[in-house]
Motif scaffolding. Structure first.
Motif, PDB file in Angstrom:
ATOM      1  N   LEU A  20       0.798  -1.224   0.000  1.00  0.00           N
ATOM      2  CA  LEU A  20       0.000   0.000   0.000  1.00  0.00           C
ATOM      3  C   LEU A  20       0.833   1.277   0.000  1.00  0.00           C
ATOM      4  O   LEU A  20       0.312   2.359  -0.245  1.00  0.00           O
ATOM      5  CB  LEU A  20      -0.935   0.015   1.212  1.00  0.00           C
ATOM      6  N   GLY A  21       2.141   1.144   0.279  1.00  0.00           N
ATOM      7  CA  GLY A  21       2.996   2.319   0.366  1.00  0.00           C
ATOM      8  C   GLY A  21       3.195   2.745   1.807  1.00  0.00           C
ATOM      9  O   GLY A  21       2.380   2.440   2.680  1.00  0.00           O
ATOM     10  N   ARG A  22       4.282   3.458   2.043  1.00  0.00           N
ATOM     11  CA  ARG A  22       4.631   3.841   3.418  1.00  0.00           C
ATOM     12  C   ARG A  22       3.561   4.723   4.044  1.00  0.00           C
ATOM     13  O   ARG A  22       3.256   4.616   5.217  1.00  0.00           O
ATOM     14  CB  ARG A  22       5.982   4.566   3.429  1.00  0.00           C
ATOM     15  N   ALA A  23       3.021   5.637   3.287  1.00  0.00           N
ATOM     16  CA  ALA A  23       1.946   6.501   3.799  1.00  0.00           C
ATOM     17  C   ALA A  23       0.682   6.267   2.974  1.00  0.00           C
ATOM     18  O   ALA A  23      -0.078   7.203   2.706  1.00  0.00           O
ATOM     19  CB  ALA A  23       2.380   7.956   3.760  1.00  0.00           C
ATOM     20  N   ASP A  24       0.476   5.012   2.590  1.00  0.00           N
ATOM     21  CA  ASP A  24      -0.658   4.623   1.741  1.00  0.00           C
ATOM     22  C   ASP A  24      -0.664   5.361   0.402  1.00  0.00           C
ATOM     23  O   ASP A  24      -1.716   5.550  -0.213  1.00  0.00           O
ATOM     24  CB  ASP A  24      -1.997   4.852   2.458  1.00  0.00           C
ATOM     25  N   ASP A  25       0.528   5.809  -0.056  1.00  0.00           N
ATOM     26  CA  ASP A  25       0.565   6.546  -1.316  1.00  0.00           C
ATOM     27  C   ASP A  25       0.185   5.671  -2.507  1.00  0.00           C
ATOM     28  O   ASP A  25      -0.451   6.143  -3.464  1.00  0.00           O
ATOM     29  CB  ASP A  25       1.936   7.200  -1.525  1.00  0.00           C
ATOM     30  N   LEU A  26       0.545   4.384  -2.471  1.00  0.00           N
ATOM     31  CA  LEU A  26       0.169   3.490  -3.564  1.00  0.00           C
ATOM     32  C   LEU A  26      -1.340   3.234  -3.566  1.00  0.00           C
ATOM     33  O   LEU A  26      -1.970   3.178  -4.621  1.00  0.00           O
ATOM     34  CB  LEU A  26       0.936   2.167  -3.464  1.00  0.00           C
ATOM     35  N   LEU A  27      -1.907   3.089  -2.384  1.00  0.00           N
ATOM     36  CA  LEU A  27      -3.351   2.893  -2.272  1.00  0.00           C
ATOM     37  C   LEU A  27      -4.099   4.108  -2.817  1.00  0.00           C
ATOM     38  O   LEU A  27      -5.074   3.962  -3.572  1.00  0.00           O
ATOM     39  CB  LEU A  27      -3.738   2.646  -0.812  1.00  0.00           C
ATOM     40  N   ARG A  28      -3.643   5.299  -2.462  1.00  0.00           N
ATOM     41  CA  ARG A  28      -4.304   6.513  -2.956  1.00  0.00           C
ATOM     42  C   ARG A  28      -4.192   6.626  -4.471  1.00  0.00           C
ATOM     43  O   ARG A  28      -5.119   7.087  -5.145  1.00  0.00           O
ATOM     44  CB  ARG A  28      -3.700   7.746  -2.280  1.00  0.00           C
ATOM     45  N   LEU A  29      -3.049   6.192  -5.030  1.00  0.00           N
ATOM     46  CA  LEU A  29      -2.879   6.225  -6.484  1.00  0.00           C
ATOM     47  C   LEU A  29      -3.916   5.315  -7.153  1.00  0.00           C
ATOM     48  O   LEU A  29      -4.539   5.704  -8.151  1.00  0.00           O
ATOM     49  CB  LEU A  29      -1.453   5.782  -6.844  1.00  0.00           C
ATOM     50  N   ILE A  30      -4.117   4.117  -6.592  1.00  0.00           N
ATOM     51  CA  ILE A  30      -5.099   3.173  -7.150  1.00  0.00           C
ATOM     52  C   ILE A  30      -6.506   3.753  -7.046  1.00  0.00           C
ATOM     53  O   ILE A  30      -7.291   3.693  -7.997  1.00  0.00           O
ATOM     54  CB  ILE A  30      -5.013   1.819  -6.419  1.00  0.00           C
ATOM     55  N   GLU A  31      -6.817   4.341  -5.904  1.00  0.00           N
ATOM     56  CA  GLU A  31      -8.157   4.928  -5.713  1.00  0.00           C
ATOM     57  C   GLU A  31      -8.416   6.045  -6.716  1.00  0.00           C
ATOM     58  O   GLU A  31      -9.560   6.234  -7.159  1.00  0.00           O
ATOM     59  CB  GLU A  31      -8.288   5.453  -4.286  1.00  0.00           C
ATOM     60  N   GLY A  32      -7.374   6.760  -7.092  1.00  0.00           N
ATOM     61  CA  GLY A  32      -7.527   7.840  -8.061  1.00  0.00           C
ATOM     62  C   GLY A  32      -7.696   7.371  -9.480  1.00  0.00           C
ATOM     63  O   GLY A  32      -8.158   8.133 -10.348  1.00  0.00           O
ATOM     64  N   ARG A  33      -7.308   6.139  -9.775  1.00  0.00           N
ATOM     65  CA  ARG A  33      -7.363   5.622 -11.144  1.00  0.00           C
ATOM     66  C   ARG A  33      -8.574   4.728 -11.417  1.00  0.00           C
ATOM     67  O   ARG A  33      -8.836   4.386 -12.561  1.00  0.00           O
ATOM     68  CB  ARG A  33      -6.081   4.841 -11.449  1.00  0.00           C
ATOM     69  N   GLU A  72      10.202  -7.620  -6.379  1.00  0.00           N
ATOM     70  CA  GLU A  72      10.097  -6.274  -6.938  1.00  0.00           C
ATOM     71  C   GLU A  72       9.618  -5.297  -5.861  1.00  0.00           C
ATOM     72  O   GLU A  72       8.690  -5.593  -5.106  1.00  0.00           O
ATOM     73  CB  GLU A  72       9.111  -6.275  -8.110  1.00  0.00           C
ATOM     74  N   ARG A  73      10.250  -4.137  -5.798  1.00  0.00           N
ATOM     75  CA  ARG A  73       9.798  -3.079  -4.883  1.00  0.00           C
ATOM     76  C   ARG A  73       8.846  -2.168  -5.626  1.00  0.00           C
ATOM     77  O   ARG A  73       9.187  -1.586  -6.651  1.00  0.00           O
ATOM     78  CB  ARG A  73      10.988  -2.279  -4.347  1.00  0.00           C
ATOM     79  N   LEU A  74       7.627  -2.044  -5.128  1.00  0.00           N
ATOM     80  CA  LEU A  74       6.624  -1.228  -5.797  1.00  0.00           C
ATOM     81  C   LEU A  74       6.880   0.253  -5.552  1.00  0.00           C
ATOM     82  O   LEU A  74       7.167   0.672  -4.432  1.00  0.00           O
ATOM     83  CB  LEU A  74       5.219  -1.597  -5.304  1.00  0.00           C
ATOM     84  N   THR A  75       6.781   1.030  -6.623  1.00  0.00           N
ATOM     85  CA  THR A  75       6.915   2.484  -6.559  1.00  0.00           C
ATOM     86  C   THR A  75       5.749   3.091  -7.332  1.00  0.00           C
ATOM     87  O   THR A  75       5.094   2.399  -8.124  1.00  0.00           O
ATOM     88  CB  THR A  75       8.236   2.948  -7.198  1.00  0.00           C
ATOM     89  N   PRO A  76       5.459   4.379  -7.121  1.00  0.00           N
ATOM     90  CA  PRO A  76       4.399   5.001  -7.920  1.00  0.00           C
ATOM     91  C   PRO A  76       4.616   4.848  -9.424  1.00  0.00           C
ATOM     92  O   PRO A  76       3.664   4.639 -10.180  1.00  0.00           O
ATOM     93  CB  PRO A  76       4.456   6.472  -7.485  1.00  0.00           C
ATOM     94  N   ASP A  77       5.885   4.934  -9.885  1.00  0.00           N
ATOM     95  CA  ASP A  77       6.160   4.820 -11.319  1.00  0.00           C
ATOM     96  C   ASP A  77       5.830   3.434 -11.855  1.00  0.00           C
ATOM     97  O   ASP A  77       5.133   3.301 -12.869  1.00  0.00           O
ATOM     98  CB  ASP A  77       7.630   5.150 -11.612  1.00  0.00           C
ATOM     99  N   ASN A  78       6.352   2.366 -11.186  1.00  0.00           N
ATOM    100  CA  ASN A  78       6.073   1.048 -11.753  1.00  0.00           C
ATOM    101  C   ASN A  78       4.632   0.612 -11.500  1.00  0.00           C
ATOM    102  O   ASN A  78       4.083  -0.202 -12.237  1.00  0.00           O
ATOM    103  CB  ASN A  78       7.084  -0.019 -11.308  1.00  0.00           C
ATOM    104  N   LEU A  79       3.980   1.179 -10.481  1.00  0.00           N
ATOM    105  CA  LEU A  79       2.559   0.903 -10.291  1.00  0.00           C
ATOM    106  C   LEU A  79       1.735   1.544 -11.410  1.00  0.00           C
ATOM    107  O   LEU A  79       0.799   0.935 -11.934  1.00  0.00           O
ATOM    108  CB  LEU A  79       2.088   1.418  -8.925  1.00  0.00           C
ATOM    109  N   GLU A  80       2.099   2.768 -11.786  1.00  0.00           N
ATOM    110  CA  GLU A  80       1.424   3.426 -12.917  1.00  0.00           C
ATOM    111  C   GLU A  80       1.553   2.587 -14.180  1.00  0.00           C
ATOM    112  O   GLU A  80       0.593   2.412 -14.921  1.00  0.00           O
ATOM    113  CB  GLU A  80       2.022   4.816 -13.153  1.00  0.00           C
ATOM    114  N   ARG A  81       2.753   2.050 -14.417  1.00  0.00           N
ATOM    115  CA  ARG A  81       2.955   1.212 -15.606  1.00  0.00           C
ATOM    116  C   ARG A  81       2.117  -0.060 -15.509  1.00  0.00           C
ATOM    117  O   ARG A  81       1.571  -0.531 -16.517  1.00  0.00           O
ATOM    118  CB  ARG A  81       4.443   0.886 -15.771  1.00  0.00           C
ATOM    119  N   SER A  82       2.010  -0.629 -14.315  1.00  0.00           N
ATOM    120  CA  SER A  82       1.204  -1.836 -14.134  1.00  0.00           C
ATOM    121  C   SER A  82      -0.265  -1.561 -14.436  1.00  0.00           C
ATOM    122  O   SER A  82      -0.940  -2.366 -15.085  1.00  0.00           O
ATOM    123  CB  SER A  82       1.346  -2.359 -12.700  1.00  0.00           C
ATOM    124  N   ILE A  83      -0.755  -0.417 -13.974  1.00  0.00           N
ATOM    125  CA  ILE A  83      -2.147  -0.049 -14.240  1.00  0.00           C
ATOM    126  C   ILE A  83      -2.390   0.106 -15.735  1.00  0.00           C
ATOM    127  O   ILE A  83      -3.393  -0.381 -16.276  1.00  0.00           O
ATOM    128  CB  ILE A  83      -2.507   1.249 -13.480  1.00  0.00           C
TER     129      ILE A  83
END
Length: 323
Positions: A20-33, A72-83
């Motif tokens: 989900l990310g250290r401050a749920d940043d990955l979760l928020r990215l998913i919610e926005g998409r 693999e370490r998830l980052t906003p960049d590679n999560l965006e590519r996954s989406i």
């Protein structure tokens, strides 16, 4: 439309912060998409919304878990590519991660976008592959990784790296040094990519023995290149005559990759052999043309936006001129 709820249980050995990310940043990215409600309690994730959106989010989390389990370490960049990959439906992120082209000093080199995956698959299955697209899409880097891997596996006996030495404002004849010193700046990007994938000492040994050759395109004339992996870089700066000359150097047991960006032609009259060859060879058996786009740029996110903006600008100019 009726709402669907999907419940996922994350494996206990997996850290939720990795997902989900250290401050749920990955979760928020998913919610926005996605148009779906996501709630997390402990190691359980509940997804509710329209069936298609809920299933898409569930598939994304499954891919994210698979990537983490593979290291693999998830980052906003590679999560965006996954989406983007999941939305396109062309390639799964976990399948992409599994496609390791080469490992050097513990670093795995692999395609990072669906377009890059399509490119490396084309190189595997064709004798001649054209990779056409903007800077930062990995055209040369991925081809180099496949060439080094082929050499290590003894699928080829040598690597030949070449690019045209287009003069930029100054005549080569007036530059100081020997011919090789004059053309070296043009070839330096090829050396840089090579040294990323092979120890400099080993590379130098191979170059001294002729196993790896880095040379300007003019040095290819009159030769037949057998048992080689050949990369022609910056091919947008070849003339039609140079492109024909290069392609007819192909020998037995060889593979050729030609890379270029048709929006960056430095030739005085703009008569690019790369632009012409698409019209001549498209559809010819065992030759592939792969178009890479701004979404395949894997440099800084801003580079992707810059490339996209230039593409839109050029398209608008073309439409205005033709209309």
């Amino acid at each position: 439309m009726e709402s669907t709820q999907i419940r996922l249980v994350v494996p206990a050995e997996l850290e939720m912060t990795d997902l989900l990310g250290r401050a749920d940043d990955l979760l928020r990215l998913i919610e926005g998409r996605f148009e779906a409600d996501i709630s997390v309690r402990g190691n359980e994730i509940s997804i509710s919304g329209q069936p298609a959106e809920s299933q898409a989010v569930s598939s994304l989390f499954a891919e994210m878990i698979a990537l983490i389990e593979k290291g693999e370490r998830l980052t906003p960049d590679n999560l965006e590519r996954s989406i983007e990959m999941l939305k396109e439906g062309e390639c799964s992120p976990s399948a992409l991660y599994s496609d390791v082209l080469l490992t050097h000093k513990g670093k795995a080199l692999r395609p990072k976008t669906a377009g890059q995956k399509r490119y490396v698959d084309a190189i595997r299955s064709h004798t001649v592959t054209f990779g056409i697209g903007p800077a930062g899409t990995g055209k040369t880097y991925l081809a180099m990784a496949m060439a080094v891997d082929a050499l290590k596996k003894r699928e080829v006996g040598r690597i030949i790296l070449t690019r045209p030495a287009v003069e930029a404002g100054e005549s080569l004849g007036y530059l100081p040094g020997t011919l090789f010193e004059k053309v070296d700046p043009y070839l330096r990007p090829l050396y840089d990519a090579l040294f990323d994938m092979m120890d400099i000492e080993k590379s130098q040994q191979f170059m001294d023995r002729g196993v790896i050759e880095v040379a300007p395109l003019a040095f290819m004339r009159g030769r037949t290149l057998n048992d080689s992996f050949i990369i022609l870089d910056e091919a947008q700066n070849t003339s039609p005559e140079q492109m024909k000359m290069f392609l007819t150097r192909l020998g037995f047991g060889s593979k050729v990759v030609i890379t270029g960006d048709i929006t960056q032609i430095d030739l005085p009259k703009g008569a690019s052999g790369l632009k012409q060859v698409r019209e001549i060879l498209t559809g010819v058996n065992d030759i592939a043309f792969v178009e890479l786009e701004s979404r395949d740029v894997v440099r800084h996110k801003l580079v992707q936006r810059i490339v996209g903006a230039y593409s839109e600008y050029e398209q608008a100019r073309t439409e205005a001129r033709d209309g």
